[in-house]
Design an enzyme around this catalytic site. Structure first.
Site, PDB file in Angstrom:
ATOM      1  N   LYS A 151       0.835  -1.444   0.181  1.00 29.31           N
ATOM      2  CA  LYS A 151      -0.062  -0.006  -0.072  1.00 29.31           C
ATOM      3  C   LYS A 151       1.003   1.183   0.109  1.00 29.31           C
ATOM      4  O   LYS A 151       1.946   1.125   0.372  1.00 29.31           O
ATOM      5  CB  LYS A 151      -0.968   0.069   1.138  1.00 29.31           C
ATOM      6  N   HIS A 181      -1.072  -5.398   6.293  1.00 32.52           N
ATOM      7  CA  HIS A 181      -0.258  -5.804   7.633  1.00 32.52           C
ATOM      8  C   HIS A 181      -0.820  -6.024   8.284  1.00 32.52           C
ATOM      9  O   HIS A 181      -0.791  -7.327   9.352  1.00 32.52           O
ATOM     10  CB  HIS A 181       1.583  -4.947   7.027  1.00 32.52           C
ATOM     11  N   LYS A 185      -0.863  -9.521  11.446  1.00 31.99           N
ATOM     12  CA  LYS A 185      -1.040  -9.320  13.063  1.00 31.99           C
ATOM     13  C   LYS A 185      -1.377 -10.852  13.296  1.00 31.99           C
ATOM     14  O   LYS A 185      -3.086 -10.862  13.436  1.00 31.99           O
ATOM     15  CB  LYS A 185      -1.569  -8.546  13.668  1.00 31.99           C
ATOM     16  N   GLU A 219      -2.142   5.940  17.269  1.00 31.32           N
ATOM     17  CA  GLU A 219      -0.783   6.056  17.386  1.00 31.32           C
ATOM     18  C   GLU A 219       0.366   7.035  18.642  1.00 31.32           C
ATOM     19  O   GLU A 219      -0.535   8.205  18.224  1.00 31.32           O
ATOM     20  CB  GLU A 219      -0.004   5.986  16.036  1.00 31.32           C
ATOM     21  N   ASP A 238      -5.069   6.367   4.063  1.00 32.47           N
ATOM     22  CA  ASP A 238      -3.626   5.771   5.507  1.00 32.47           C
ATOM     23  C   ASP A 238      -4.418   4.710   5.939  1.00 32.47           C
ATOM     24  O   ASP A 238      -3.296   3.482   6.096  1.00 32.47           O
ATOM     25  CB  ASP A 238      -2.750   6.744   6.018  1.00 32.47           C
ATOM     26  N   HIS A 243      -7.081  -0.898   6.976  1.00 36.95           N
ATOM     27  CA  HIS A 243      -6.946  -1.451   8.106  1.00 36.95           C
ATOM     28  C   HIS A 243      -7.962  -1.255   9.202  1.00 36.95           C
ATOM     29  O   HIS A 243      -8.653  -2.815   9.212  1.00 36.95           O
ATOM     30  CB  HIS A 243      -5.698  -1.439   9.084  1.00 36.95           C
ATOM     31  N   LYS A 343      -3.260   9.464  15.033  1.00 38.06           N
ATOM     32  CA  LYS A 343      -1.795  10.107  14.913  1.00 38.06           C
ATOM     33  C   LYS A 343      -1.198  11.183  16.223  1.00 38.06           C
ATOM     34  O   LYS A 343      -2.338  11.702  16.684  1.00 38.06           O
ATOM     35  CB  LYS A 343      -0.479  10.129  14.048  1.00 38.06           C
TER      36      LYS A 343
HETATM   37  C1  BG6 Z   1       0.949   1.978   8.164  1.00 37.13           C
HETATM   38  C2  BG6 Z   1       0.895   3.426   7.953  1.00 37.13           C
HETATM   39  O1  BG6 Z   1       0.481   1.209   7.211  1.00 37.13           O
HETATM   40  O2  BG6 Z   1       0.813   1.972   9.648  1.00 37.13           O
HETATM   41  C3  BG6 Z   1       1.627   4.166   8.950  1.00 37.13           C
HETATM   42  O3  BG6 Z   1       1.135   3.529   6.454  1.00 37.13           O
HETATM   43  C4  BG6 Z   1       1.336   3.745  10.531  1.00 37.13           C
HETATM   44  O4  BG6 Z   1       1.544   6.008   8.865  1.00 37.13           O
HETATM   45  C5  BG6 Z   1       1.578   2.118  10.117  1.00 37.13           C
HETATM   46  O5  BG6 Z   1       2.494   4.470  11.452  1.00 37.13           O
HETATM   47  C6  BG6 Z   1       1.155   1.599  11.771  1.00 37.13           C
HETATM   48  O6  BG6 Z   1       1.079  -0.242  11.526  1.00 37.13           O
HETATM   49  P1  BG6 Z   1       1.423  -1.102  12.919  1.00 37.13           P
HETATM   50  O7  BG6 Z   1       1.956  -1.628  12.694  1.00 37.13           O
HETATM   51  O8  BG6 Z   1       2.278  -0.072  13.457  1.00 37.13           O
HETATM   52  O9  BG6 Z   1       0.519  -0.108  14.145  1.00 37.13           O
END
Ligand code: BG6
Length: 493
Positions: A151, A181, A185, A219, A238, A243, A343
């Site tokens: 992505k 991703h 998990k 985050e 994003d 996700h 964020k």
């Molecule tokens: C990514 C985003 O797909 O996922 C990022 O582009 C984000 O902005 C990240 O920080 C978060 O992933 P994880 O696994 O750290 O929760």
């Protein structure tokens, strides 16, 4: 009991070609994930990894680059010199400019010396996806290979369709692995196990018993040097389009007939297609966008989004989104799904909360009538756990109810180490398992659903609501739930 896990099968030989081989993702995630799989003896001895990038390096210089840039990202307990040396033996490098199709002849020659199915991992900007695929076709490297798309896959429905159309002319759908991703998990896999491996939850997993569902991916980090990219992207594209909607579809899907890739993806798709469309006032009432101002994270001052390098002055890009989503089907009609991500929030947390309805009549006092007394909390990170909250009697005379929890912390129960999301997904690509990758129609349905929100934000004047870094986002996110007689979990007294 027979166990079904990825280590039950011996993985076949492969040639893993990593476009963007000197990029951030390669260095932080992909090469460390392949190293971890190598260390655990999961990769076939003939498996090779070919970094491809524009940096003019030869094979030796690439190894030195990996020593400097990849090795520091390996978790300390996994690192030992001998294993790192043996991992390096798998590595090769091809220098090429991916926008020049002639340059791919050199790649084909290198691959000609290797064994195993080629896997082309495109960890590049999406503008290179189509040129790379066409160039691969021009040197006859498509047949029998797989392509992995990182992505962001496009910027909106139209651009994502354009990429999918063009890639689809070259690769068949079952050769295409679209990575999200979050699906790798461990805790997300566990959600499938929890729902479809137990009879306990299924009868309750529906509108009759569920008051609301909350999905939070919070985050503490800001945009971390990606200001340029992020300013064009924002939290909706994003995080939400991929996700969060993927998590929602796994929570809300019907039990699949099997764990076969298409059986799972068909059910997820049905959920995505059943999302109640939002338009005009619906967007204003049900979607909150925010942007962080300066504040403190763990007692350290952090600056505002607009002061981040690469962010344009007066940017209206959102760094926070909260939404109320409804799934229009028999199981979920009327149950609000509250999603939020941002964020620079008050903590790093990814969590799914299922709030069950209170009892219809309480003989034990008002406490039992309060929503949220019965709740299932699935923590995806950090410290994966499942917590079941219920009411119990306090010891002593009288019948005073108190909230209690049944906790399952996975790291206490399972002693074997858990796989990082990328490791799991890369092994799935090598093994040819598609279930945890996003099918084209799922991706399209997700873009289709977010498109009116993007349009509304682009065409309507208006700015994201400010929030102080280190808080849970703008007050409007709390108001959104309050209007629905709910509150975010951390707001409960
Ligand atoms: C990514 C985003 O797909 O996922 C990022 O582009 C984000 O902005 C990240 O920080 C978060 O992933 P994880 O696994 O750290 O929760």
């Amino acid at each position: 009991m027979p166990k079904t896990s990825i280590d039950d099968t011996k993985l076949p030989a492969f040639t893993f070609v990593l476009f963007g081989g000197t990029g951030d993702l390669a260095m932080r995630k992909i090469l460390p994930a392949l190293y971890a799989a190598h260390r655990e003896g999961m990769l076939a001895a003939e498996g090779r990894i070919v970094g491809v990038a524009q940096l003019r390096l030869d094979g030796h210089a690439y190894l030195r680059w990996c020593d400097e840039h990849v090795r520091p990202h390996l978790p300390e307990p996994l690192l030992d010199d001998a294993t790192w040396r043996s991992f390096r033996e798998r590595l090769a490098y091809v220098w090429l400019d991916a926008s020049q199709p002639e340059a791919f002849v050199a790649l084909r020659e290198t691959l000609g010396t290797m064994h195993g199915r080629p896997i082309f991992y495109l960890a590049t900007g999406p503008s290179l996806f189509v040129p790379i695929c066409r160039a691969l076709a021009s040197v006859a490297l498509v047949e029998n290979s797989r392509v992995v798309l990182e992505k962001p896959l496009g910027h909106d429905l139209e651009s994502s369709n354009a990429i999918n159309d063009a890639v689809g002319e070259i690769f068949a759908e079952d050769q295409i692995y679209r990575i999200d991703h979050y699906l790798g998990k461990e805790a997300v896999q566990n959600l499938l196990a929890l729902r479809f491996g137990n009879s306990l939850f299924e009868p309750l997993w529906r509108r009759e018993w569920v008051e609301n569902i909350q999905i939070t991916v919070a985050e503490e980090l800001g945009v971390e040097g990606r200001g340029n990219f992020y300013d064009q992207t924002g939290a909706l594209r994003d995080m939400v389009q991929n996700h969060l909607l993927q998590l929602l579809s796994i929570i809300a899907m019907e039990p699949p007939q099997s764990m076969d890739a298409d059986a799972v993806r068909d059910e997820k798709l049905r959920v995505l297609r059943a999302l109640k469309p939002l338009a005009d006032d619906g967007i204003r009432q049900n979607v909150v966008r925010g942007q962080y101002h300066s504040g403190a994270i763990r007692d350290t001052f952090v600056s505002a989004y607009q002061a981040e390098p690469g962010v344009s002055a007066g940017s209206t890009t959102e760094t926070f989104v909260a939404l109320k989503v409804e799934v229009e089907n028999w199981r979920w009609a009327g149950v609000p799904f509250f999603l939020r991500t941002g964020k620079r929030l008050a903590g790093r947390l990814a969590e799914i909360v299922i709030n069950f309805k209170p009892v219809p009549h309480s003989a034990l006092g008002a406490k039992a009538l309060r929503p949220g007394s019965n709740r299932l909390t699935i923590r995806l990170q950090p410290n994966e756990s499942i917590r079941l909250s219920a009411l119990a009697k306090q010891p002593g005379i009288g019948m005073t109810l108190q909230g209690v929890h049944l906790d399952l912390a996975f790291d206490q129960f399972f002693t074997q180490g858990r796989m990082e999301a990328y490791q799991r997904l890369l092994l799935d690509v090598i093994a040819g398992r598609l279930a945890l990758f996003v099918r084209r129609d799922e991706q399209e349905a997700a873009w289709r659903w977010v498109a009116p929100i993007i349009d509304d934000w682009t065409t309507r004047d208006g700015e994201p609501k400010p929030y102080t870094s280190g808080t849970w986002g703008p007050a409007a996110a709390s108001a959104l739930l309050a209007r629905n007689n709910a509150c975010w979990q951390e707001e409960e007294n």
